[in-house]
Design an enzyme around this catalytic site. Structure first.
Site, mmCIF file in Angstrom:
data_model
loop_
_atom_site.group_PDB
_atom_site.id
_atom_site.type_symbol
_atom_site.label_atom_id
_atom_site.label_comp_id
_atom_site.label_asym_id
_atom_site.label_seq_id
_atom_site.Cartn_x
_atom_site.Cartn_y
_atom_site.Cartn_z
ATOM 1 N N TYR A 150 3.955 -5.801 -9.900
ATOM 2 C CA TYR A 150 4.985 -5.431 -10.867
ATOM 3 C C TYR A 150 5.160 -6.448 -11.992
ATOM 4 O O TYR A 150 5.891 -6.205 -12.938
ATOM 5 C CB TYR A 150 6.322 -5.339 -10.127
ATOM 6 N N LYS A 219 2.342 -5.265 3.787
ATOM 7 C CA LYS A 219 1.038 -4.649 4.078
ATOM 8 C C LYS A 219 0.019 -5.764 4.306
ATOM 9 O O LYS A 219 -1.095 -5.747 3.758
ATOM 10 C CB LYS A 219 0.592 -3.784 2.893
ATOM 11 N N ASP A 285 3.920 1.001 5.685
ATOM 12 C CA ASP A 285 3.805 2.459 5.872
ATOM 13 C C ASP A 285 4.474 2.887 7.179
ATOM 14 O O ASP A 285 5.165 3.902 7.244
ATOM 15 C CB ASP A 285 2.348 2.939 5.794
ATOM 16 N N ASP A 309 10.491 -1.020 -4.014
ATOM 17 C CA ASP A 309 10.766 0.102 -4.910
ATOM 18 C C ASP A 309 10.744 1.417 -4.129
ATOM 19 O O ASP A 309 11.680 2.218 -4.198
ATOM 20 C CB ASP A 309 9.675 0.102 -5.993
#
Ligand code: NAD
Length: 420
Positions: A150, A219, A285, A309
């Site tokens: 980002y 992740k 996830d 986000d």
């Protein structure tokens, strides 16, 4: 007598009884929801402190209003005001198309180094929700706000910079990858200092509010040196700086599988009895499915910018959507903070007096809590909850509720004020 909020040498905010607080009214539905919300704030403060405290609101310009009046989307005076007064609040802003500004929100966060994006998600009785047990959702998200993919270091496919970078990767760093002809590139940045200050803020919050756990969401299984490093630095902070206040579980699912839910719950209770916060981690996830399957297992969440986000919006949806989701961008070191509704300008509904002001009202609640004006904050939450429980709601909730009464934005504020 000072009217400026400042940061004390002990790292605690010094808040005068009559602070000046800058606000950006916002574009689109911004004026409607702001005018409703500010009446609620003023009345709640007046009630809670019998007139001994009051906020002096100072309008500063940004977005379309700023552009129309000054030719500048984000005038320097606006940044100066947030810089000087430390704590402010804003409505949603139109994202300018072209003109070199990626996003006004990102520009504000960058200028003030607001490294935490704070998003509490809690359900209010009666709010329409797509899940069976929205009351099980009670999480506070600490999203890293300055780094990650980002940060905005990107190169357009086919640009000289993208080609140069590909060449550098292949030849200098010996990266074994064949770039397709038109490949855009973005850089993912995760620093030790950036990760640690975010996790510190999350642990401090859990301790200060007696919350049971901090979950590091990442992740790291795939992106080892960025997301994986974030997780490791997070555990390092807990073990090196909060050894007597935290208890490390490590990988949450494995812990739960090895111990079983019952033993895990017992261990959780034991940690709570000892006043300790459990630190655990989970792959992003999997987290997105576990918030649906086992939301009670999560309390404070610390995560990187992009994960944060997605997670913020998924959780917001579970407790009623963006009309009621508040947020804040904070630098806990300098004290700078900007509170904001998390939705956009919804331009189709500008000046209709129909949209839900709860998001900006609850952002104001977060601001009052941050200022230490807890009584005023509590008063608003109680009155808002009672208004929703009465099924007196704006159109977004009305359309999803049975036997509700439809009110306008301004009337919704009137109802809250009557209940204060
Ligand atoms: P949006 O959030 O403005 O609106 C999407 C939909 O959500 C609306 O059509 C409406 O149905 C609903 N909604 C939004 N706010 C609501 C409220 N208070 N009450 C009830 N329903 C509400 O998203 P968008 O249409 O994608 O974006 C419009 C503009 O806002 C764009 O310029 C975008 O860049 C900007 N934006 C700004 C912010 C911000 O300032 N924080 C955030 C997101 C988008």
């Amino acid at each position: 007598m000072s009217t400026t909020i400042s940061m004390g040498s002990d790292g605690k905010l010094i808040v005068p009884d009559n602070p000046i607080v800058p606000f950006i009214i916002g574009d689109g539905i911004g004026p409607d929801i702001w005018h409703a919300a500010v009446r609620v704030f003023d009345r709640a403060v007046e009630k809670a402190y019998q007139g001994n405290r009051a906020i002096t609101w100072k309008e500063v310009l940004a977005g379309e209003k700023a552009f129309q009046q000054t030719g500048n989307w984000l005038p320097a005076e606006t940044l100066d005001a947030f810089q000087q007064y430390l704590v402010g609040i804003k409505g949603p802003l139109t994202t300018p198309i072209g003109g070199g500004i990626r996003s006004l929100n990102v520009a504000l966060r960058k200028a003030l180094d607001l490294y935490v994006c704070l998003r509490p998600t809690k359900w209010f009785t009666g709010v329409p929700s797509p899940v069976l047990h929205p009351e099980h959702v009670n999480m506070v998200i600490f999203r890293e706000n300055t780094e990650d993919i980002y940060a905005g270091i990107e190169f357009d496919a086919g640009s000289a910079e993208a080609l140069q970078l590909q060449e550098f990767l292949n030849h200098n760093l010996k990266v074994d990858y064949t770039f397709a002809q038109h490949t855009g590139l973005g850089i993912k940045l995760v620093s030790e200092a950036g990760s640690k200050r975010l996790v510190r803020a999350a642990i401090d919050h859990a301790i200060a509010h007696n919350l049971p756990s901090v979950t590091l969401v990442h992740k790291g299984n795939i992106m080892k040196y960025t997301e994986g490093a974030f997780k490791q630095w997070g555990f390092d902070v807990a073990e090196q700086e909060y050894a007597d206040k935290t208890y490390t579980w490590g990988q949450w699912e494995r812990t739960k599988a090895e111990k079983g839910q019952e033993e895990a719950n017992a261990e959780q209770r034991q940690a709570e009895a000892e006043g300790k916060v459990i630190i655990k981690d989970i792959i992003a996830d999997n987290f997105l499915q576990q918030i649906l399957l086992a939301p009670r297992d999560f309390s404070v969440v610390a995560t990187l910018n992009l994960n944060g986000d997605y997670i913020s919006d998924a959780l917001a949806a579970m407790v009623g959507g963006i009309g009621i989701a508040p947020g804040a961008n904070i630098n806990y070191k300098t004290g700078h903070a900007i509170f904001e509704a998390t939705h956009g300008t919804a331009p189709r509904f500008a000046n209709t007096d129909t949209m839900n002001p709860s998001s900006v009202i609850l952002s104001g609640v977060m601001m009052l809590e941050y200022m230490g004006w807890q009584e005023a904050a509590d008063g608003i939450v109680k009155a808002l909850a009672a208004t929703i429980a009465d099924k007196t709601v704006t159109v977004d909730f009305y359309n999803l509720m049975e036997n509700a009464s439809l009110v306008k934005t301004s009337e919704f504020a009137d109802r809250i004020i009557a209940k204060l």
